[in-house]
Design an enzyme around this catalytic site. Structure first.
Site, PDB file in Angstrom:
ATOM      1  N   ASP A 210       0.830  -1.220   0.000  1.00 43.31           N
ATOM      2  CA  ASP A 210       0.000   0.000   0.000  1.00 43.31           C
ATOM      3  C   ASP A 210       0.852   1.253   0.000  1.00 43.31           C
ATOM      4  O   ASP A 210       0.349   2.352  -0.263  1.00 43.31           O
ATOM      5  CB  ASP A 210      -0.947   0.005   1.201  1.00 43.31           C
ATOM      6  CG  ASP A 210      -0.231  -0.257   2.517  1.00 43.31           C
ATOM      7  OD1 ASP A 210       0.625   0.563   2.895  1.00 43.31           O
ATOM      8  OD2 ASP A 210      -0.512  -1.285   3.153  1.00 43.31           O
ATOM      9  N   GLU A 229       7.866  -6.097  -2.568  1.00 43.87           N
ATOM     10  CA  GLU A 229       6.433  -6.416  -2.642  1.00 43.87           C
ATOM     11  C   GLU A 229       6.190  -7.300  -3.858  1.00 43.87           C
ATOM     12  O   GLU A 229       6.601  -6.965  -4.970  1.00 43.87           O
ATOM     13  CB  GLU A 229       5.604  -5.135  -2.743  1.00 43.87           C
ATOM     14  CG  GLU A 229       4.151  -5.316  -3.134  1.00 43.87           C
ATOM     15  CD  GLU A 229       3.363  -6.155  -2.137  1.00 43.87           C
ATOM     16  OE1 GLU A 229       2.673  -7.098  -2.590  1.00 43.87           O
ATOM     17  OE2 GLU A 229       3.440  -5.865  -0.926  1.00 43.87           O
ATOM     18  N   ASP A 264       9.636 -11.698  -4.821  1.00 45.94           N
ATOM     19  CA  ASP A 264       9.461 -12.550  -3.639  1.00 45.94           C
ATOM     20  C   ASP A 264      10.463 -12.114  -2.568  1.00 45.94           C
ATOM     21  O   ASP A 264      11.677 -12.109  -2.792  1.00 45.94           O
ATOM     22  CB  ASP A 264       9.709 -14.004  -4.050  1.00 45.94           C
ATOM     23  CG  ASP A 264       9.434 -14.988  -2.936  1.00 45.94           C
ATOM     24  OD1 ASP A 264       9.666 -14.659  -1.764  1.00 45.94           O
ATOM     25  OD2 ASP A 264       8.985 -16.113  -3.249  1.00 45.94           O
ATOM     26  N   ASP A 285       5.550  -6.395   6.909  1.00 44.62           N
ATOM     27  CA  ASP A 285       4.133  -6.021   6.790  1.00 44.62           C
ATOM     28  C   ASP A 285       3.448  -7.065   5.909  1.00 44.62           C
ATOM     29  O   ASP A 285       2.769  -6.746   4.935  1.00 44.62           O
ATOM     30  CB  ASP A 285       4.019  -4.625   6.183  1.00 44.62           C
ATOM     31  CG  ASP A 285       2.637  -4.013   6.398  1.00 44.62           C
ATOM     32  OD1 ASP A 285       1.840  -4.601   7.150  1.00 44.62           O
ATOM     33  OD2 ASP A 285       2.353  -2.966   5.791  1.00 44.62           O
ATOM     34  N   GLU A 361     -10.659  -2.755  15.880  1.00 41.98           N
ATOM     35  CA  GLU A 361     -10.172  -3.500  17.038  1.00 41.98           C
ATOM     36  C   GLU A 361      -8.755  -3.069  17.385  1.00 41.98           C
ATOM     37  O   GLU A 361      -8.048  -2.453  16.583  1.00 41.98           O
ATOM     38  CB  GLU A 361     -10.239  -5.007  16.817  1.00 41.98           C
ATOM     39  CG  GLU A 361      -9.511  -5.524  15.602  1.00 41.98           C
ATOM     40  CD  GLU A 361      -9.706  -7.035  15.418  1.00 41.98           C
ATOM     41  OE1 GLU A 361      -9.711  -7.757  16.435  1.00 41.98           O
ATOM     42  OE2 GLU A 361      -9.848  -7.479  14.274  1.00 41.98           O
TER      43      GLU A 361
END
Length: 373
Positions: A210, A229, A264, A285, A361
């Site tokens: 992101d 990523e 990867d 992440d 949450e």
């Protein structure tokens, strides 16, 4: 919103001894009269009735207004369940408003000799896009999603951008909220902003498609950041629709002090080991802690491998930072901490937590490093 099926759930309890055939007939009449009053109709058509057992299990089905179907079911323990299904067209008035629901609760409570009655908001089915998402512990939450902006499948996962009235644009991966415009606290928590000093440091980000983590780390004046990523579709779509989180970071895959590699992360770490390259921080992440009964299976093995290999490219005082799962998943968090403690490398960890708006949450984050002698 487009037309969708609405399911209204109501329940209350009566004395189970009252659920004889005559008792059920009386209850049925009172429930129907109460519903007709709140629906503003004179009669509902009975479609069927059946005694399911002699212990108080009965079922009646009715046709109501707006072609609704009402199931009245009693159970042997005295529970009475009413399920109302109907199609609500766009901005059409609901069959039962929240105020109607409260009034019904009072009426049904009287039928149940003042026992507690509950009317739940309608469950929407058949919507053009998902509005329900599970929390980490399996509870289901309805989001105020009003638009599906993007929906495609990459070679790795389903990638969606949805708009929420509360959280702004949301990245949703394989049906799970991943990051929203409201979620700066997630990024600041995983990087431990304010407690870690990134000035002149070398940082490796695993995942983070992101772009939010890379964007915030660039502001900390590091020496170099490398982000690996695997899913380029995520980066491209976030660069277009999540710019308040990623800024201009994803405009170019190479900048003054950063580089984005599409590939990867495991293979990249193996390359770093071969070259002898070291980092001050590895920030993972990637996947959440799996929700499972034991720390076994493909995802757990992947997590162990990521931690083990990250320490092969961290310098002696380097830190591995990652996120875990919701704070209510105590068993899974304990399993993760057990896994960290059982790795071949002697490791210690601290953990923090923060409420992430679009996750709805409290989320747990880990800071892991080699034990000092």
């Amino acid at each position: 919103m487009a037309a969708c099926a609405n399911t209204i759930l109501l329940d209350f309890k009566v004395e189970n001894s009252s659920l004889t055939q005559d008792g059920f007939n009386k209850l049925e009449m009172e429930v129907v009269e109460g519903l007709e009053k709140h629906f503003g109709v004179n009669s509902m058509e009975k479609l069927m009735v059946k005694t399911l057992s002699s212990e108080g299990d009965h079922l009646s089905v009715f046709m109501g207004p707006q072609q609704s179907v009402i199931n009245l079911r009693t159970f042997s323990n005295g529970l009475v369940s009413i399920i109302i299904d109907y199609l609500r067209e766009g901005d059409e008035e609901p069959l039962l408003t929240p105020l109607d629901g409260k009034a019904l609760e009072l009426a049904l409570g009287k039928l149940g000799k003042d026992m507690k009655s509950v009317t739940l908001p309608p469950i929407k089915r058949g919507t053009p896009f998902d509005v329900y998402f599970p929390l980490s512990d399996g509870r289901l939450v309805e989001y105020d999603v009003d638009k599906l902006i993007y929906d495609e499948r990459s070679p790795f996962q389903r990638v969606q951008i949805m708009h929420s009235k509360t959280f702004g644009n949301m990245l949703v991966l394989d049906g799970l909220p991943n990051l929203a415009e409201s979620d700066l606290v997630y990024t600041e928590s995983i990087m431990c902003r304010g407690t870690e000093d990134y000035k002149d440091k070398e940082i490796l980000i695993l995942g983070g498609g992101d772009g939010a983590l890379l964007n915030e780390l660039r502001k900390e004046n590091p020496k170099q950041i490398i982000m690996v990523e695997i899913d380029e579709m995520v980066m491209k779509i976030c660069n277009e629709h999540l710019r308040s989180a990623c800024g201009d970071t994803l405009d170019s895959y190479m900048g003054k002090n950063y580089q984005i590699i599409v590939g990867d992360c495991i293979k990249y770490i193996e390359k770093c080991v071969f070259q002898g390259k070291k980092f001050d921080y590895v920030i993972s992440d990637l996947t959440d802690i799996p929700i499972s009964e034991t720390p076994q299976g493909e995802m757990w093995e992947f997590i162990k491998k990521v931690i083990r290999m990250s320490f092969s490219v961290l310098n002696d005082t380097g830190k591995f930072l990652t996120h875990g799962t919701g704070i209510s998943c105590t068993n899974q968090l304990a399993m993760f901490e057990g896994v960290v403690g059982e790795l071949e490398i002697p490791l210690s960890f601290t953990r923090t937590h923060a409420f992430v708006p679009s996750f709805l949450e409290d989320w747990v984050f880990y800071q892991i490093q080699r034990k000092t002698a």
